[in-house]
Design a protein around this motif. Structure first.
Motif, short mmCIF file in Angstrom:
data_model
loop_
_atom_site.label_atom_id
_atom_site.label_comp_id
_atom_site.label_asym_id
_atom_site.label_seq_id
_atom_site.Cartn_x
_atom_site.Cartn_y
_atom_site.Cartn_z
N LYS B 400 0.84 -1.20 0.00
CA LYS B 400 0.00 0.00 0.00
C LYS B 400 0.87 1.25 0.00
O LYS B 400 0.66 2.18 -0.74
CB LYS B 400 -0.92 -0.01 1.22
CG LYS B 400 -2.20 -0.79 0.97
CD LYS B 400 -3.09 -0.75 2.20
CE LYS B 400 -4.15 -1.83 2.12
NZ LYS B 400 -4.69 -2.15 3.43
N THR B 401 1.88 1.22 0.89
CA THR B 401 2.79 2.37 0.96
C THR B 401 3.44 2.60 -0.38
O THR B 401 3.54 3.73 -0.86
CB THR B 401 3.89 2.10 2.01
OG1 THR B 401 3.29 1.43 3.11
CG2 THR B 401 4.52 3.38 2.47
N LEU B 402 3.87 1.48 -0.98
CA LEU B 402 4.56 1.58 -2.26
C LEU B 402 3.65 2.18 -3.32
O LEU B 402 4.04 3.09 -4.06
CB LEU B 402 5.02 0.19 -2.69
CG LEU B 402 5.99 0.15 -3.85
CD1 LEU B 402 7.31 0.78 -3.43
CD2 LEU B 402 6.24 -1.27 -4.30
N GLU B 403 2.39 1.69 -3.32
CA GLU B 403 1.44 2.22 -4.29
C GLU B 403 1.26 3.72 -4.10
O GLU B 403 1.27 4.49 -5.06
CB GLU B 403 0.08 1.52 -4.15
CG GLU B 403 -0.03 0.29 -5.01
CD GLU B 403 -1.24 -0.56 -4.63
OE1 GLU B 403 -2.20 0.00 -4.05
OE2 GLU B 403 -1.22 -1.76 -4.91
N ALA B 404 1.12 4.08 -2.82
CA ALA B 404 0.94 5.50 -2.53
C ALA B 404 2.15 6.29 -3.00
O ALA B 404 2.02 7.34 -3.62
CB ALA B 404 0.72 5.70 -1.04
N ARG B 405 3.34 5.71 -2.73
CA ARG B 405 4.57 6.40 -3.12
C ARG B 405 4.65 6.54 -4.63
O ARG B 405 5.03 7.59 -5.15
CB ARG B 405 5.78 5.61 -2.64
CG ARG B 405 6.22 6.01 -1.26
CD ARG B 405 7.72 5.76 -1.12
NE ARG B 405 8.01 5.24 0.18
CZ ARG B 405 8.91 4.30 0.42
NH1 ARG B 405 9.57 3.75 -0.59
NH2 ARG B 405 9.15 3.88 1.62
N ILE B 406 4.29 5.43 -5.31
CA ILE B 406 4.34 5.47 -6.77
C ILE B 406 3.39 6.54 -7.29
O ILE B 406 3.73 7.33 -8.17
CB ILE B 406 3.99 4.09 -7.36
CG1 ILE B 406 5.15 3.13 -7.13
CG2 ILE B 406 3.70 4.21 -8.86
CD1 ILE B 406 4.84 1.71 -7.49
N ALA B 407 2.18 6.58 -6.67
CA ALA B 407 1.20 7.57 -7.11
C ALA B 407 1.76 8.98 -6.93
O ALA B 407 1.67 9.82 -7.82
CB ALA B 407 -0.10 7.40 -6.34
N THR B 408 2.38 9.20 -5.74
CA THR B 408 2.95 10.52 -5.48
C THR B 408 4.04 10.84 -6.49
O THR B 408 4.07 11.92 -7.08
CB THR B 408 3.56 10.56 -4.06
OG1 THR B 408 2.68 9.86 -3.20
CG2 THR B 408 3.76 11.97 -3.60
N ALA B 409 4.92 9.83 -6.69
CA ALA B 409 6.03 10.03 -7.61
C ALA B 409 5.51 10.33 -9.02
O ALA B 409 6.03 11.20 -9.72
CB ALA B 409 6.93 8.81 -7.62
N LYS B 410 4.44 9.59 -9.37
CA LYS B 410 3.87 9.76 -10.71
C LYS B 410 3.34 11.19 -10.86
O LYS B 410 3.62 11.86 -11.86
CB LYS B 410 2.74 8.75 -10.90
CG LYS B 410 2.42 8.47 -12.35
CD LYS B 410 1.35 7.41 -12.44
CE LYS B 410 0.42 7.73 -13.59
NZ LYS B 410 -0.93 7.27 -13.34
N ASP B 411 2.60 11.62 -9.82
CA ASP B 411 2.07 12.99 -9.84
C ASP B 411 3.21 13.98 -10.02
O ASP B 411 3.13 14.90 -10.84
CB ASP B 411 1.35 13.29 -8.52
CG ASP B 411 -0.04 12.69 -8.52
OD1 ASP B 411 -0.42 12.15 -9.58
OD2 ASP B 411 -0.72 12.76 -7.49
N LYS B 412 4.27 13.74 -9.22
CA LYS B 412 5.38 14.67 -9.23
C LYS B 412 6.01 14.72 -10.63
O LYS B 412 6.26 15.79 -11.18
CB LYS B 412 6.41 14.21 -8.20
CG LYS B 412 7.38 15.30 -7.80
CD LYS B 412 8.28 14.78 -6.69
CE LYS B 412 9.56 15.57 -6.61
NZ LYS B 412 10.54 14.91 -5.75
N ILE B 413 6.24 13.50 -11.17
CA ILE B 413 6.87 13.43 -12.49
C ILE B 413 5.99 14.10 -13.53
O ILE B 413 6.46 14.86 -14.37
CB ILE B 413 7.15 11.96 -12.87
CG1 ILE B 413 8.28 11.43 -12.01
CG2 ILE B 413 7.52 11.84 -14.34
CD1 ILE B 413 8.48 9.94 -12.10
N GLU B 414 4.67 13.82 -13.42
CA GLU B 414 3.75 14.44 -14.38
C GLU B 414 3.82 15.96 -14.30
O GLU B 414 3.85 16.66 -15.32
CB GLU B 414 2.31 13.98 -14.12
CG GLU B 414 1.92 12.80 -14.98
CD GLU B 414 0.58 12.23 -14.59
OE1 GLU B 414 -0.17 12.88 -13.83
OE2 GLU B 414 0.29 11.10 -15.03
N ARG B 415 3.84 16.43 -13.03
CA ARG B 415 3.89 17.88 -12.83
C ARG B 415 5.17 18.45 -13.43
O ARG B 415 5.16 19.42 -14.17
CB ARG B 415 3.80 18.18 -11.34
CG ARG B 415 3.00 19.42 -11.04
CD ARG B 415 2.68 19.59 -9.56
NE ARG B 415 3.73 19.16 -8.68
CZ ARG B 415 3.61 18.17 -7.82
NH1 ARG B 415 2.48 17.49 -7.76
NH2 ARG B 415 4.59 17.83 -7.00
#
Lengths: 222, 626
Positions: B400-415
């Motif tokens: 779950k943590t990893l998924e959350a981290r990936i989501a955050t990272a993805k958002d960041k990268i997208e931004r």
């Protein structure tokens, strides 16, 4: 020698006068109607068919493209030419798609203007290398560029260029003139011009096919 | 501070060990009570009794050397370490339909009524008939008052034989005692052992799929070895030679302790490698040595191994106890507390068994250690299951943590990507704007300025004014053409140049001789490059138009290799009068053309004679693109 009637739709007074002066000076050509905007142009169409209609695209109350569309429907025997400053591919291609069969440069010399009109009446259409190249891209086979032509267009709606027509277009895009193309391909000048005519017609049909596809895709037509 | 921490430690010790020790005492007392409840009343005891310890080999009932004795009769009290056979005899004092019930005999029993054999254990020379742990139930039929009951007991463990209390009575009256003891002593053991095997297999599977978790592997090994140890307590026909039965029993005990030590190490997260290596070496060494001894000194084997090997095993067993007690004190951990409980129970019961074998504790009831297996198995099973489940939980949580981290990272990268895109777009726009400004300044701007100057100084020169305006328009068109996506390759660009200039040339009767040839490489020119080339060529054409008095302009393209590099040449030549190369007339703009060529890493060669001039622009596609 035959005489041809011309109608002129151009909002710029000086340009209109210059063109009229040049055309009227030619003993085969005469301007029989003038309009300075889209509305007048539409009225002009109702007065009866002319041999050649010259239309400027940027009219104060609308686009010349609309007028070309109406004219192509109401007077199918009238040759339509778009009058342009730059002869750039965007304007010319959309005019051809709407039903025009040639273009005139506004600043053209006396000879150039009259020759172009006579040429179109003789069955030839002027085409620039840019436009030729653009048409080549448009008709590119789907295999070459996967999504170049939407696959849903029915076969009869999707006219293809013949190999000869492709040869002609390729040579035009490399800067060769009709006479030179005739020599290279060992065909007559008139055959070259009729190929061009045919290509223009197909481009117009082609664009209608694409429009139908787009409409189907967007859910407008079912 | 020092004393208070000591107090804490002691308090901790009492608190943490109180529960396990209480449980052990409770279980042991309960077990004792339960075991006693299976004893039949004293009135069934076989007595009075004679025994004969001198006859060691005969097949018929001896007639001499009988002396008085009582049951249970542990041969260790006879004082002869070589004692293999003892005879027992009793007179039946009443008439009844009788059964002889003996809960414990070590090991082989033969029963006579008067001269008739009623029951005999098979005594096979090469295979063990391991019946010592089983209660005996021997129906004797109708007995008359005065009948003689004779029992012969043989043992494989010289000096260690035994005849436990024997009961003679009515079948119905004794049956419930026998059945109860049979269930408690044998059936229970069978079930416990089956459960051990299943648990061991389950853990072995876990270990097989998760090799890193060796704690499961050692737990499986421990339980499996214990299971094999138990087998000799209830399986009479073990498929091993008679000489190895005792070795087998003690071997499994030894390895049980070894595996539980390593299991505890892993459970507590310790890994003393050298210590464990020594432990394994001891296990293998002692196993091999005793294996040899079983054949070399079969008669003394039981006694020696019980005294020395078992003792070492018991001492080793103290170490896990120490481990658990230490962990119990140091960590306030419920799982450790339960482990301590199970461990204490094993050690207590194991200790009892050792005392029974080596120190003469009553042994009629048999060993106790396997009763601790129930508790041990439950505790270990629960601990490992909890460990397994918590590992899964942790993994889920991590996921779950990893998924959350990936989501955050993805958002960041997208931004960031969007920002970069925006920046790039802005940069491209800025570059384009700059280029267009430069192009206008270079071209149409200059033309318009000179137009104004002519209008101001010589307004009557309309031809010059029209000329400049036409040039401006042409330049504007070339600019527009240079933007077109279809003008990226050289041939299209030249075609456009022809299209744009031909009209003007026709007015003065100059024709193009169009000799362009397809190029082997399909290079794409950036718009500013295109415009520079177009302007150079346009300048060349303008020069011809104005000064050359030519009738034909030949445009020719070809490729050549210079020092391994591909060069594309665009040649513009005329059939005019040429010009003096050393003193080019003003207005030829040759300097300007050279400058433009240099700007795009191209070279411009100019050749002129009285038969005409020739401009050759040479481009290297590689350098153009770099």
């Amino acid at each position: 020698m035959e005489n041809y009637t011309i109608a002129l739709v151009e909002d710029h007074l000086e340009t209109r006068q210059r063109l009229r002066r040049m055309i009227d000076a030619h003993d085969q050509l005469s301007v029989v109607g003038e309009a300075c905007n889209l509305a007048e142009g539409q009225d002009l169409l109702k007065t009866g068919p002319v041999d050649v209609l010259l239309v400027d695209i940027g009219l104060p109350d609308g686009s010349g493209i609309d007028l070309i569309c109406s004219a192509a429907k109401q007077a199918p025997n009238t040759e339509i030419m778009v009058v342009t400053v730059f002869g750039d591919e965007r304007n010319v291609i959309s005019a051809i798609e709407a039903g025009a069969s040639g273009y005139l440069l506004k600043d053209g010399s006396n000879d150039y203007i009259c020759d172009a009109i006579l040429q179109i009446m003789a069955g030839g259409s002027p085409i620039s290398p840019n436009i030729a190249r653009h048409i080549l891209t448009r008709f590119k086979q789907p295999s070459a560029e996967s999504e170049a032509i939407p696959p849903d267009i029915p076969e009869e709606e999707k006219p293809q260029l013949t190999p000869r027509e492709l040869d002609v277009l390729k040579l035009i895009s490399k800067g060769f003139r009709y006479e030179e193309i005739g020599d290279i391909l060992e065909i007559s000048y008139h055959t070259v011009t009729s190929h061009i005519k045919q290509i223009y017609r197909k481009l117009s049909v082609h664009s209608r096919g694409e429009a139908v596809f787009e409409a189907t895709r967007l859910g407008i037509v079912r | 501070m020092e004393s208070s921490s000591h107090t804490n430690l002691i308090r901790n010790l009492i608190y943490q060990l109180f529960i396990p020790i209480s449980v052990v005492i409770l279980l042991a007392t309960g077990l004792w009570q339960l075991q006693s409840s299976f004893d039949p009343p004293d009135k069934f005891k076989l007595s009075p009794l004679l025994h004969n310890t001198t006859d060691q080999g005969s097949a018929v009932i001896p007639t001499q050397s009988w002396g008085k004795t009582s049951l249970p009769n542990d041969w260790r009290s006879l004082g002869n370490p070589q004692q293999r056979v003892v005879w027992y005899q009793a007179k039946v004092d009443q008439l009844l339909e009788a059964v002889l019930y003996i809960p414990h005999v070590n090991s082989y029993l033969t029963v006579w009524v008067n001269d008739q054999v009623y029951a005999t254990d098979p005594y096979l020379p090469d295979r063990s008939h391991n019946q010592w742990n089983h209660p005996r139930w021997i129906p004797l039929g109708d007995l008359q008052q005065g009948d003689t009951l004779t029992l012969k007991v043989i043992t494989d463990q010289p000096g260690y034989g035994m005849l436990g209390t024997a009961y003679l009575g009515n079948q119905e009256e004794l049956a419930s005692y026998y059945q109860g003891w049979q269930r408690f002593h044998i059936t229970f053991l069978e079930y416990v052992s089956a459960a051990m095997l299943l648990t061991a297999l389950f853990m072995a599977f876990i270990w097989y799929f998760r090799r890193d978790e060796s704690v499961f592997g050692f737990a499986a090994a421990f339980l499996l070895v214990w299971f094999f140890h138990n087998l000799q307590l209830f399986v009479t026909e073990l498929p091993i030679p008679r000489a190895l039965v005792d070795w087998y029993a003690k071997l499994t005990l030894c390895w049980m302790v070894i595996f539980i030590i390593i299991f505890l190490h892993r459970l507590l997260g310790e890994k003393p490698k050298t210590f464990e290596k020594v432990l394994f070496a001891y296990g293998i060494g002692s196993s091999c040595l005793t294996f040899a001894l079983a054949f070399i000194i079969p008669d003394q084997f039981w006694l020696l191994t019980s005294r020395y090997w078992d003792s070492l095993t018991l001492i080793m067993g103290a170490y896990p106890t120490y481990l658990v007690v230490r962990a119990t004190i140091l960590r306030k951990d419920k799982t450790i507390m339960f482990t301590a409980m199970a461990g204490t129970l094993i050690v207590a019961f194991g200790g009892h068994d050792w005392l029974m074998v080596n120190m003469g504790l009553p042994r009629e009831k048999g060993y106790l250690i396997h009763y601790s297996a129930v508790v041990a198995m439950t505790v270990f099973g629960a601990i490992l299951l909890q460990r397994f489940v918590s590992a899964i939980n942790v993994a889920e949580q991590l996921n779950k943590t990893l998924e959350a981290r990936i989501a955050t990272a993805k958002d960041k990268i997208e931004r960031q990507f969007k920002e970069v895109q925006q920046l790039q777009k802005e940069q491209t726009l800025a570059e384009e704007r700059e280029r267009i400004m430069r192009d206008m300044h270079d071209g149409i701007g200059g033309h318009l300025v000179s137009c104004i100057s002519i209008v101001e100084s010589q307004p009557e020169n309309t031809e010059a004014i029209a000329d400049i305006l036409r040039t401006s328009l042409l330049d504007l068109r070339l600019m527009i053409d240079s933007f077109e996506p279809s003008s990226k390759d050289i041939l299209s660009m030249l075609a456009m140049l022809r299209d744009r200039t031909e009209q003007q040339l026709k007015l003065v009767n100059i024709n193009y001789d169009w000799q362009v040839r397809d190029l082997s490489t399909d290079i794409e020119l950036p718009p500013d490059m295109t415009l520079q080339i177009l302007r150079i060529l346009q300048e060349a054409i303008t020069n011809i138009l104005k000064h050359a008095q030519a009738s034909v302009i030949k445009v020719h393209t070809y490729e050549e290799q210079i020092q391994g590099k591909l060069i594309i040449a665009i040649e513009v030549s005329d059939n005019g009068i040429g010009f003096d190369q050393d003193k080019p007339r003003q207005g030829y703009g040759i300097t300007n053309m050279q400058k433009r060529a240099a700007r795009i890493n191209a070279s411009l060669e100019i050749d002129s004679s009285d038969r005409g001039s020739c401009f050759t622009l040479k481009l290297s596609p590689l350098e153009l693109l770099s």
